[in-house]
Write a protein that holds these residues in place. Structure first.
Motif, PDB file in Angstrom:
ATOM      1  N   SER A  11       0.812  -1.213   0.000  1.00 27.02           N
ATOM      2  CA  SER A  11       0.000   0.000   0.000  1.00 27.02           C
ATOM      3  C   SER A  11       0.849   1.268   0.000  1.00 27.02           C
ATOM      4  O   SER A  11       0.455   2.282  -0.575  1.00 27.02           O
ATOM      5  CB  SER A  11      -0.949   0.010   1.202  1.00 27.02           C
ATOM      6  OG  SER A  11      -0.243   0.144   2.421  1.00 27.02           O
ATOM      7  N   GLN A  12       2.008   1.214   0.621  1.00 29.78           N
ATOM      8  CA  GLN A  12       2.865   2.399   0.606  1.00 29.78           C
ATOM      9  C   GLN A  12       3.243   2.763  -0.823  1.00 29.78           C
ATOM     10  O   GLN A  12       3.245   3.943  -1.200  1.00 29.78           O
ATOM     11  CB  GLN A  12       4.127   2.172   1.439  1.00 29.78           C
ATOM     12  CG  GLN A  12       5.043   3.401   1.463  1.00 29.78           C
ATOM     13  CD  GLN A  12       6.257   3.219   2.368  1.00 29.78           C
ATOM     14  OE1 GLN A  12       6.289   2.317   3.201  1.00 29.78           O
ATOM     15  NE2 GLN A  12       7.245   4.072   2.214  1.00 29.78           N
ATOM     16  N   GLN A  13       3.554   1.767  -1.638  1.00 27.80           N
ATOM     17  CA  GLN A  13       3.899   2.025  -3.033  1.00 27.80           C
ATOM     18  C   GLN A  13       2.692   2.573  -3.795  1.00 27.80           C
ATOM     19  O   GLN A  13       2.838   3.453  -4.649  1.00 27.80           O
ATOM     20  CB  GLN A  13       4.404   0.742  -3.694  1.00 27.80           C
ATOM     21  CG  GLN A  13       4.906   0.938  -5.119  1.00 27.80           C
ATOM     22  CD  GLN A  13       5.507  -0.344  -5.686  1.00 27.80           C
ATOM     23  OE1 GLN A  13       5.974  -1.211  -4.944  1.00 27.80           O
ATOM     24  NE2 GLN A  13       5.489  -0.473  -7.009  1.00 27.80           N
ATOM     25  N   ILE A  14       1.509   2.049  -3.494  1.00 30.53           N
ATOM     26  CA  ILE A  14       0.293   2.562  -4.145  1.00 30.53           C
ATOM     27  C   ILE A  14       0.100   4.033  -3.806  1.00 30.53           C
ATOM     28  O   ILE A  14      -0.194   4.862  -4.683  1.00 30.53           O
ATOM     29  CB  ILE A  14      -0.938   1.745  -3.713  1.00 30.53           C
ATOM     30  CG1 ILE A  14      -0.851   0.321  -4.261  1.00 30.53           C
ATOM     31  CG2 ILE A  14      -2.227   2.420  -4.183  1.00 30.53           C
ATOM     32  CD1 ILE A  14      -1.936  -0.610  -3.750  1.00 30.53           C
ATOM     33  N   ARG A  15       0.263   4.380  -2.537  1.00 26.38           N
ATOM     34  CA  ARG A  15       0.107   5.782  -2.133  1.00 26.38           C
ATOM     35  C   ARG A  15       1.155   6.664  -2.781  1.00 26.38           C
ATOM     36  O   ARG A  15       0.857   7.795  -3.204  1.00 26.38           O
ATOM     37  CB  ARG A  15       0.170   5.896  -0.601  1.00 26.38           C
ATOM     38  CG  ARG A  15      -0.997   5.206   0.107  1.00 26.38           C
ATOM     39  CD  ARG A  15      -1.059   5.576   1.586  1.00 26.38           C
ATOM     40  NE  ARG A  15       0.116   5.150   2.334  1.00 26.38           N
ATOM     41  CZ  ARG A  15       0.282   3.943   2.864  1.00 26.38           C
ATOM     42  NH1 ARG A  15      -0.650   3.005   2.700  1.00 26.38           N
ATOM     43  NH2 ARG A  15       1.374   3.639   3.550  1.00 26.38           N
ATOM     44  N   GLU A  16       2.365   6.164  -2.896  1.00 28.92           N
ATOM     45  CA  GLU A  16       3.420   6.943  -3.551  1.00 28.92           C
ATOM     46  C   GLU A  16       3.085   7.184  -5.017  1.00 28.92           C
ATOM     47  O   GLU A  16       3.315   8.280  -5.557  1.00 28.92           O
ATOM     48  CB  GLU A  16       4.757   6.220  -3.419  1.00 28.92           C
ATOM     49  CG  GLU A  16       5.317   6.216  -1.996  1.00 28.92           C
ATOM     50  CD  GLU A  16       6.538   5.316  -1.844  1.00 28.92           C
ATOM     51  OE1 GLU A  16       6.840   4.570  -2.802  1.00 28.92           O
ATOM     52  OE2 GLU A  16       7.172   5.334  -0.762  1.00 28.92           O
TER      53      GLU A  16
END
Length: 234
Positions: A11-16
């Motif tokens: 999810s961190q990559q999605i938010r980025e």
């Protein structure tokens, strides 16, 4: 620490990625802990959040006051629209006396779904292709984990994304603590956000917010039958 599932983007990559796009993202905001965590996570990532809330019963004071609190906390307007479940309850005559049924039937109320409501927000803000985020987490239940494995956190055809899909409850609590973001009174009364017309919600509402209980009975006059059903259940 967030969970991992092979082949699924963290999810961190999605938010980025969404932050890099630089476009606003809708958020279905229930006032619950997971939607609060989703909002905080997107704010930390630098994403502009367009929150919308779907009310189950119109004019509940504790809900309206909660929305005002979070509007001030996040300094952001929260769009407030009827929940699809409200239409479903009315169309199915849930807790309605007989004399109301013909009126409801004649009204020919629509039967919207979640995507319809998100689309209304897109149109209101002129954001035709905006992603619609939610706080659904795979760790919340086996059913949600299976859905995440099957469909993934991002569904392009719906423009829907589970923005903190891999967070554990500890991650949610940490985000709330980090930002000193309090939960609504729902968690003291119901143990979760207000989500139904059964005894779990009716009785605490009657005890803690009698004016809102009276308001609920204006819309669902026979909801107090939940008390009798509970008393008669062995």
């Amino acid at each position: 620490m967030p969970i991992t599932i092979d082949g699924i983007t963290p999810s961190q990559q999605i938010r980025e990625q969404l932050a890099a796009e630089g476009k606003p993202v809708l958020l279905g905001f229930s006032r619950g802990k997971d939607s609060l965590a989703a909002w905080l996570a997107m704010r930390e990532a630098g994403i502009t959040v367009v929150p919308y809330h779907l009310y189950l019963v119109p004019g509940m004071r504790f809900v309206d006051e909660g929305l005002k609190f979070y509007e001030d906390f996040f300094d952001t307007r929260i769009v407030n629209l009827p929940h699809p479940t409200l239409y479903r309850w009315l169309n199915n005559f849930v807790f309605q006396p007989p004399h109301r049924c013909a009126i409801i039937e004649a009204a020919q109320l629509p039967v919207p779904n979640y995507e319809d409501m998100a689309q209304l927000v897109r149109e209101d803000f002129d954001l035709p292709q905006a992603w619609n985020a939610d706080g659904v987490r795979a760790a919340d239940s086996p059913h949600r984990r299976m859905a995440m494995v099957t469909h993934g956190p991002s569904r392009e055809h719906l423009r829907r994304v589970s923005i903190v899909w891999d967070w554990r409850i500890a991650d949610v609590r940490a985000a709330l603590a980090r930002h000193r973001c309090p939960l609504p009174p729902d968690y003291q009364w119901f143990g979760r956000s207000f989500d139904g017309l059964d005894y779990r919600f009716i009785k605490p509402l009657m005890d803690h917010a009698p004016d809102d209980y009276a308001r609920l009975l204006e819309w669902f006059p026979l909801a107090d039958l939940e008390m009798f059903r509970r008393d008669l259940t062995p």
